[in-house]
Design a protein around this motif. Structure first.
Motif, short mmCIF file in Angstrom:
data_model
loop_
_atom_site.label_atom_id
_atom_site.label_comp_id
_atom_site.label_asym_id
_atom_site.label_seq_id
_atom_site.Cartn_x
_atom_site.Cartn_y
_atom_site.Cartn_z
N ILE A 64 7.85 -10.35 -8.06
CA ILE A 64 8.86 -9.73 -7.22
C ILE A 64 9.06 -10.48 -5.91
CG2 ILE A 64 9.46 -7.55 -6.06
CD1 ILE A 64 7.92 -6.22 -8.43
N LEU A 69 3.28 -8.78 -7.22
CA LEU A 69 3.76 -7.67 -8.05
C LEU A 69 3.70 -6.32 -7.35
CD1 LEU A 69 2.41 -8.65 -11.59
CD2 LEU A 69 4.69 -8.94 -10.66
N VAL A 122 0.06 -12.12 -8.82
CA VAL A 122 0.57 -12.34 -7.46
C VAL A 122 2.00 -11.80 -7.32
CG1 VAL A 122 1.15 -14.13 -5.78
CG2 VAL A 122 -0.78 -14.43 -7.31
N ILE A 168 10.08 0.54 -5.90
CA ILE A 168 10.87 0.89 -7.08
C ILE A 168 9.93 1.01 -8.27
CG2 ILE A 168 12.74 0.18 -8.61
CD1 ILE A 168 13.68 0.79 -5.77
N THR A 198 10.21 2.84 -0.53
CA THR A 198 10.89 1.59 -0.84
C THR A 198 10.32 0.93 -2.10
OG1 THR A 198 9.37 0.39 0.61
CG2 THR A 198 11.46 1.08 1.57
N HIS A 208 1.84 -3.83 -1.30
CA HIS A 208 2.85 -2.82 -0.99
C HIS A 208 2.27 -1.41 -1.24
CE1 HIS A 208 7.41 -1.81 -1.05
NE2 HIS A 208 6.73 -0.67 -0.92
P1 ADP Z 1 0.97 -8.58 -4.21
O1 ADP Z 1 0.14 -7.97 -3.12
O2 ADP Z 1 0.76 -7.96 -5.55
O3 ADP Z 1 0.84 -10.07 -4.27
P2 ADP Z 1 3.15 -7.61 -2.61
O4 ADP Z 1 2.75 -6.18 -2.52
O5 ADP Z 1 2.94 -8.43 -1.41
O6 ADP Z 1 2.49 -8.31 -3.87
O7 ADP Z 1 4.69 -7.65 -3.06
C1 ADP Z 1 5.48 -8.80 -2.93
C2 ADP Z 1 6.86 -8.41 -2.46
O8 ADP Z 1 7.55 -7.70 -3.48
C3 ADP Z 1 6.83 -7.49 -1.27
O9 ADP Z 1 7.88 -7.82 -0.41
C4 ADP Z 1 7.04 -6.12 -1.86
O10 ADP Z 1 7.66 -5.24 -0.95
C5 ADP Z 1 7.92 -6.42 -3.03
N1 ADP Z 1 7.70 -5.48 -4.13
C6 ADP Z 1 6.72 -5.53 -5.04
N2 ADP Z 1 6.84 -4.52 -5.92
C7 ADP Z 1 7.92 -3.82 -5.55
C8 ADP Z 1 8.57 -2.66 -6.07
N3 ADP Z 1 8.14 -2.05 -7.16
N4 ADP Z 1 9.66 -2.20 -5.41
C9 ADP Z 1 10.12 -2.84 -4.32
N5 ADP Z 1 9.56 -3.94 -3.78
C10 ADP Z 1 8.48 -4.44 -4.39
#
Ligand code: ADP
Ligand code: MG
Length: 457
Positions: A310, A155, A153, A121, A119, A159
């Motif tokens: 994101i 990004l 944050v 991208i 999932t 995930h």
């Molecule tokens: P971080 O830990 O860097 O703060 P997260 O991993 O929690 O960010 O991501 C924030 C949201 O954005 C999550 O719901 C994640 O699934 C989504 N997300 C981030 N990057 C992608 C990506 N490349 N493709 C799909 N969803 C993404």
């Protein structure tokens, strides 16, 4: 029906529940649930552990059932919560946590089921981090140790971390995945209970250690020290370590030099802001996952907004979907504009800046009371309701604690804030007046920082 429709329905339900319950409530109880199956009017939801399952069963069953009825249009739907072993990979840690006390934090890793490679991208800003994460998941130890992923944050750091964890758990690797904050809390409890040896043993035995937001431990001397030893032991034993942080090691202030240098031993990769194409691809994927309809025009409209991350992008999509449901129409540009008009696209954390006073004023105005009334001892029905709504909204829209909120609303006990929030959460679906009030207050709050949009609607 199989699992896919159940998951799609559940994702839609989560989208709605996210706007109906407070943020902390959503995060604690709903975020990690999944839809397992839907058959003969029985909808099975999987919770990551027994506390969550029990809590949802006791406190949110009717709200959830109402939401599901709305989505499936089947009035006799029954919900069953189950605990699914798949999301906890250390049954031992789980059993221990249960033995200690129901409130004890789970030390085992709990993965978010949709945080998987499939999932994620891949685009310009993240392909390097993605490739490194995949490499580590495919051939841990042989690649880079540690892998250090950093970036702003929302990004995709968590995930990717969970994606690695879920990919290798499938091969029966003993993975420990947790946030640095959980690690710190656990360590503090361990010290208190004089269990440090056992604590270290547990981590030493991991085949892979994934720690999210490692910057959290900086400046916490004893925790850093303990982590340093665990890190060394794992590294010597050739066990894979993956860390994420909002900054590269050299910019994490008050991190001891020896940890900093260790973090730089392996591979450092960063995640950067996604470009337009990536944002659009992400939105397309989310829409597909959730089984909702949205035209390319809408998605482009959303992707064009210059968002910072994101999570924000997903938030704007959720909001548009929620609005479309609320007004029972398909999402149009007009609706999207309306749903997002009061949300700044430059300031993702704008909720944090909403002050207590502003929200309290909006609540008072909406109920045609004065702020003093809200803070007073008055107990007539309307004032008491306004006060409870105020507590609920503050909890939902700001990051203030229940104690701070209680203080703001006339020096009330934190427990009465908690009760009020539960109470409102429970009433909200059945009570249209309450729903209208809350929407009205949210509108008032959102229109304050941006006077241009006051004329709306
Ligand atoms: P971080 O830990 O860097 O703060 P997260 O991993 O929690 O960010 O991501 C924030 C949201 O954005 C999550 O719901 C994640 O699934 C989504 N997300 C981030 N990057 C992608 C990506 N490349 N493709 C799909 N969803 C993404
Ligand atoms: Mg994160």
């Amino acid at each position: 029906m199989g699992t896919r429709p159940a998951q799609a329905i559940w994702n839609a339900a989560l989208g709605e529940l996210q706007v109906q319950v407070s943020k902390p409530n959503y995060r604690t109880w709903l975020e990690k649930t999944t839809g397992v199956s839907y058959q003969d009017e029985q909808f099975v939801v999987s919770a990551p552990n027994v506390f969550v399952a029990e809590y949802l069963n006791r406190n949110q069953r009717s709200l959830i059932e109402k939401t599901l009825i709305g989505i499936t249009a089947s009035p006799n739907i029954r919900i069953v919560f189950q605990v699914d072993g798949k999301y906890k990979n250390s049954s031992e840690a789980y059993a221990t946590a249960r033995k200690h006390s129901p409130a004890a934090p789970l030390s085992s890793s709990v993965f978010k089921s949709n945080y998987i490679f499939d999932t994620f991208i891949v685009g310009k800003g993240n392909h390097f981090a993605y490739a490194a994460a995949q490499e580590v998941a495919l051939s841990p130890r042989q690649s880079y140790n540690p892998l250090f992923i950093y970036g702003g944050v929302g990004l995709g750091k968590t995930h990717l971390l969970h994606a690695i964890g879920q990919a290798v758990t499938a091969h029966h690797t003993n993975v420990i995945c947790l946030s640095a904050e959980q690690f710190t809390n656990e360590f503090v409890n361990t010290v208190r209970e004089r269990n440090v040896d056992e604590f270290r043993r547990k981590y030493r035995n991991a085949d892979m250690l994934l720690v999210d937001d490692i910057h959290f431990i900086s400046g916490k001397e004893q925790t850093e020290e303990c982590f340093f030893h665990i890190f060394n032991e794992l590294h010597h034993a050739n066990r894979q370590v993956v860390l994420t942080s909002d900054q590269p090691p050299k910019s994490i202030t008050s991190l001891t030099e020896r940890l900093r240098s260790r973090f730089e031993w392996g591979l450092l990769v960063d995640i950067q802001l996604p470009d337009f194409e990536t944002r659009l691809a992400i939105l397309e994927a989310k829409v597909k996952q959730r089984g909702v309809e949205a035209t390319l025009e809408i998605l482009e409209f959303l992707a064009r907004r210059s968002l910072q991350n994101i999570r924000e992008l997903e938030g704007s999509l959720n909001r548009v979907i929620a609005y479309a449901r609320l007004f029972q129409t398909a999402p149009t540009i007009e609706l999207a504009t309306r749903a997002l008009e009061n949300i700044s696209d430059k300031e993702p954390e704008s909720t944090a800046s909403i002050t207590l006073g502003l929200v309290t004023k909006a609540v008072a105005d909406s109920f045609q009371l004065s702020v003093e009334d809200l803070k007073s001892r008055r107990r007539d029905k309307e004032t008491a309701l306004a006060r409870r709504v105020g507590m609920y909204i503050l909890r939902q829209e700001t990051n203030f604690s229940v104690a701070q909120i209680g203080q703001e609303l006339g020096g009330r006990d934190p427990s009465s804030v908690t009760n009020a929030c539960q109470n409102i959460t429970g009433d909200i679906t059945a009570n249209p007046y309450l729903r209208r009030k809350i929407l009205d207050i949210q509108k008032r709050i959102n229109s304050v920082p941006n006077p241009k949009s006051r004329r709306a609607k």
